[in-house]
Design an enzyme around this catalytic site. Structure first.
Site, PDB file in Angstrom:
ATOM      1  CB  SER A  75      50.049  45.559  60.893  1.00  0.00           C
ATOM      2  OG  SER A  75      48.760  45.427  60.733  1.00  0.00           O
ATOM      3  CE  LYS A  96      42.599  42.323  62.900  1.00  0.00           C
ATOM      4  NZ  LYS A  96      42.115  43.728  62.745  1.00  0.00           N
ATOM      5  CD  GLU A 101      41.706  47.911  67.861  1.00  0.00           C
ATOM      6  OE1 GLU A 101      42.839  47.804  68.304  1.00  0.00           O
ATOM      7  OE2 GLU A 101      41.204  48.044  66.933  1.00  0.00           O
ATOM      8  CE  LYS A 112      40.492  41.959  58.091  1.00  0.00           C
ATOM      9  NZ  LYS A 112      40.764  43.243  58.218  1.00  0.00           N
ATOM     10  CB  CYS A 156       2.783  53.840  40.279  1.00  0.00           C
ATOM     11  SG  CYS A 156       1.916  53.445  38.689  1.00  0.00           S
TER      12      CYS A 156
HETATM   13  S1  IVH Z   1      47.412  42.101  68.745  1.00  0.00           S
HETATM   14  C1  IVH Z   1      51.582  42.381  67.419  1.00  0.00           C
HETATM   15  N1  IVH Z   1      44.871  41.789  69.419  1.00  0.00           N
HETATM   16  O1  IVH Z   1      44.126  44.658  64.690  1.00  0.00           O
HETATM   17  C2  IVH Z   1      50.106  42.012  67.524  1.00  0.00           C
HETATM   18  N2  IVH Z   1      45.533  43.228  67.785  1.00  0.00           N
HETATM   19  O2  IVH Z   1      45.254  44.082  61.928  1.00  0.00           O
HETATM   20  C3  IVH Z   1      49.333  43.282  67.638  1.00  0.00           C
HETATM   21  N3  IVH Z   1      43.234  44.345  67.000  1.00  0.00           N
HETATM   22  O3  IVH Z   1      46.759  46.853  64.855  1.00  0.00           O
HETATM   23  C4  IVH Z   1      48.078  43.344  67.830  1.00  0.00           C
HETATM   24  N4  IVH Z   1      41.962  43.339  68.112  1.00  0.00           N
HETATM   25  O4  IVH Z   1      44.753  47.506  66.073  1.00  0.00           O
HETATM   26  C5  IVH Z   1      45.568  42.346  68.565  1.00  0.00           C
HETATM   27  N5  IVH Z   1      42.692  41.261  70.017  1.00  0.00           N
HETATM   28  C6  IVH Z   1      43.395  41.803  69.459  1.00  0.00           C
HETATM   29  C7  IVH Z   1      42.968  42.763  68.334  1.00  0.00           C
HETATM   30  C8  IVH Z   1      44.013  43.456  67.790  1.00  0.00           C
HETATM   31  C9  IVH Z   1      41.767  44.467  67.297  1.00  0.00           C
HETATM   32  C10 IVH Z   1      43.891  45.329  65.910  1.00  0.00           C
HETATM   33  C11 IVH Z   1      45.139  46.002  66.264  1.00  0.00           C
HETATM   34  C12 IVH Z   1      45.911  45.758  65.253  1.00  0.00           C
HETATM   35  C13 IVH Z   1      45.173  45.241  64.056  1.00  0.00           C
HETATM   36  C14 IVH Z   1      46.033  44.276  63.125  1.00  0.00           C
END
Ligand code: IVH
Length: 672
Positions: free
Chosen positions: A86, A119, A177, A316, A428
């Site tokens: 994660s 993300k 994703e 975030k 009303c």
């Molecule tokens: S890299 C070790 N890149 O975010 C690195 N993750 O909060 C692995 N996620 O489990 C993740 N967009 O499901 C990466 N551009 C992106 C992402 C991404 C969404 C999600 C993914 C991960 C989670 C972690």
């Protein structure tokens, strides 16, 4: 059938498969289709028919598998070769700065290059390819062991079933994703509502649920998408994250093209802010930005903790949805007497603020969403919009609370509520209802209306209670109570005089503000502006007939009728006369000073940095143009600032030119 025929068919099937996948890639990866839907359908139908006649010709990479396969009995478990980690989270600039410090210290360097990506708000999956064929797809699971969902993954566009280009032959993994676009979410939900099923509460849940179907034909119906963001291969497919993305794209994966290489933290922060600005207009949901050290050798030297890599962090954004408890639903009486449902919530942090109240729109909405008191509900607050209740989490319902029933009587004055023909709202009918009067005065005194500083919700409530205020005209009699006002709690001589002075100066507001302040149904600040410009004086406006009203651009039959009725009603005429008698004398609307924007309709959206939206709109009017709140075919220009959302998307879709605030300012006459 003779074997030559069969081998001819096999060749044809192979050709069809590669053609279909090629067109899929052009469509889903490059957004550059070469053929239309019907031609694609014809290729697909031909392949389906060959495979149905000769199942032995069906291969594991056949695009026909994308429509789903018969149900599985359960999910097999799969241990990831390399754990699916994660990411640590960073909230705000300081935490990103701290991450950058850690990285540079860890590497012992001054400068690090980063690759920053969106993300995606979906669920991560891992795809194993062997000799270019998709062999296994798994969910992340607990990071160590996931569930095998290969048939489901095959239905997802953007996941190639067979790779293209110069891919590794040995087994390797691609991670990314799975998500549902906002469009797909709407269309899937529309279909569900039509079929009498519960709509999904958000795209993420719909995508996650879709990937965990035992029957992949159901997954196929969800129209899921995929973005690749990581390759796990030995040797690596590229020396950096940025080049990895390029290679994944070559292999046929959908890779989001907003990823950027940044030379330092400053550029990273710029990217983060820029993405915050376009978040709402993206076709899918994101919950932040992922910042990754670009070079793989540097990633490796930084390594990972048990939780996540030291070389990446998730910056975030505030969640736009949150769960909380619905304490109570109550009726709120508005200015026009409409009683609408409001949710009283256990306060929750969502969309960057703490929310304790949310709208439920109307009583039919309450019934359709079936939210009940005590339920755990999903609250949404995206951008600047009023927080709303998306729905209840039925699994968390305790016991069997009764459905919410709309009130039969006004919660403020007890009068029986009525439903006007043609409207869904409950109303009303009592014009003397204290809540209505309070809302009317609040609106009258508000910033875009008469702009009376110091006369806000709390003061109005207090003065109503004391009998100093009774209706709109009573605002202009408030000075008769000066002595009593000065004696009130927290009201010194100075603040009373300031208030009375503000009331006095409100008598000469421009006509459009006065018209808006009257609170006529359907007359928002823009319509009020249209009316003021058209009729110039209050006298002309109050005697305008339906025909004259309905020919004002942007005023439809319903508003025209409502406006005319309002000015005809005895009570309102008396109200106007009384206000005029007290010395209220709205300033005639100004004629434009130039025709720079003549014939043009301009929409402002997003945050403006150099002026308020009202000032910008007033400027457009003075320069002969029209300002509007919505983008349509007749829009000439959209001025978009940070945070621009659906209006920007609509403009792009309609091909309306979009410019920045800077560009807009540059168009203005010098010194003006
Ligand atoms: S890299 C070790 N890149 O975010 C690195 N993750 O909060 C692995 N996620 O489990 C993740 N967009 O499901 C990466 N551009 C992106 C992402 C991404 C969404 C999600 C993914 C991960 C989670 C972690």
């Amino acid at each position: 059938m003779a074997s030559t025929d069969l081998s001819e068919l096999a060749k044809r099937a192979a050709w069809l498969r590669s053609e279909i996948e090629r067109h899929n890639t052009l469509y889903y990866v490059y957004d550059r289709p070469e053929i239309g839907d019907s031609e694609w359908d014809a290729l697909f139908a031909e392949l389906v028919s060959i495979e149905n006649e000769h199942p032995e010709l069906r291969t594991p990479d056949s695009p026909t598998l994308r429509v789903g396969a018969p149900p599985m009995a359960g999910f097999e478990q799969h241990r990831h070769l390399v754990p699916m980690l994660s990411l640590d989270n960073a909230f705000g600039e300081d935490e990103l700065r701290a991450f950058d410090d850690r990285v540079r210290r860890g590497l012992g360097v001054e400068q690090v290059e980063y690759f920053v990506e969106l993300k995606f708000d979906g669920l991560s999956i891992s795809l194993t390819y062997e000799d270019g064929l998709l062999e296994i797809a798994t969910t992340r699971g607990d990071g160590t062991t996931g569930e095998v969902v290969t048939p489901n993954a095959r239905t997802v566009r953007g996941i190639p079933l067979r790779l293209q280009g110069d891919f590794p032959r040995a087994p390797f993994e691609v991670r990314g994703e799975v998500l549902m676009t906002k469009n797909a979410f709407e269309s899937v939900n529309r279909a569900r509502i039509e079929a009498g099923e519960e709509p999904f509460v958000n795209p993420r849940n719909a995508a996650a649920g879709g990937m965990r179907q035992l029957d992949s034909r159901l997954t196929a119906q969800r129209q899921l998408s995929f973005f690749a963001y990581q390759a796990v291969a030995n040797p690596p497919i590229a020396p950096s994250q940025s080049e990895t993305m390029d290679r994944l794209r070559e292999f046929g994966f959908a890779v989001n093209d907003r990823g950027r290489r940044c030379m330092d933290l400053g550029e990273v922060l710029d990217f983060v802010h820029a993405v915050e600005g376009i978040r709402a207009s993206l076709p899918f949901g994101i919950d932040g930005v992922v910042v990754k050290v670009d070079r793989l050798d540097e990633q490796e030297s930084l390594g990972s903790t048990a939780r996540g890599p030291r070389w990446a962090i998730a910056s975030k954004f505030p969640a736009e949805q949150a769960l909380t408890i619905l304490r109570r639903v109550f009726g709120n009486v508005g200015r026009t007497g409409v009683v609408s449902p409001v949710a009283d919530l256990e306060p929750v942090f969502v969309g960057g603020v703490t929310v304790g109240r949310a709208t439920l729109h109307n009583w039919e909405d309450v019934a359709r969403k079936d939210v009940r008191e005590g339920d755990t509900v999903i609250v949404q607050r995206a951008g600047d919009v009023i927080p709303e209740i998306v729905g209840a989490v039925l699994d968390k319902r305790v016991g069997d609370p009764p459905p919410v029933t709309p009130p039969s009587h006004c919660p403020e004055c007890g009068t029986a509520l009525v439903r006007e023909p043609g409207y869904v709202a409950l109303k009303c009918p009592n014009r003397a209802c204290p809540a209505q009067i309070a809302r009317k005065i609040e609106h009258f005194a508000s910033r875009l209306a008469m702009d009376i500083e110091g006369l806000g919700e709390k003061q109005i409530a207090r003065f109503l209670e004391l009998g100093y205020l009774t209706d709109l005209p009573s605002v202009y009699r408030l000075h008769e109570h000066r002595a009593e006002l000065v004696g009130l709690d927290r009201m010194g001589e100075q603040s009373v005089d300031n208030l009375l002075h503000a009331i006095e100066s409100s008598k000469t507001r421009p006509l459009d503000r006065f018209v808006y302040a009257l609170g006529i149904r359907y007359v928002g600040d823009r319509t009020a502006g249209d009316l003021a410009r058209e009729f110039r004086t209050l006298e002309a406006l109050r005697h305008a007939d339906y025909e004259a009203l309905v020919t004002v651009p942007d005023i439809g039959p319903r508003s025209a009728a409502e406006i005319q009725e309002w000015f005809e009603e005895e009570e309102n005429r008396a109200l106007l006369d009384e206000l005029l008698r007290f010395g209220v004398s709205p300033i005639e609307a100004e004629a434009p000073v130039s025709d720079l924007f003549a014939g043009q309709t301009i929409v402002f959206t997003g945050k403006l940095e150099r002026m308020t939206r009202e000032d910008a709109e007033a400027l457009v009017l003075r320069l002969g143009g029209k300002a509007s709140g919505s983008v349509s075919k007749v829009t000439s220009l959209v001025v978009a600032g940070p945070g621009a959302g659906s209006k920007l998307a609509k403009a792009e879709q309609l091909g309306v030119p979009v410019i920045s605030e800077e560009d807009f300012l540059a168009m203005l006459p010098q010194g003006g």
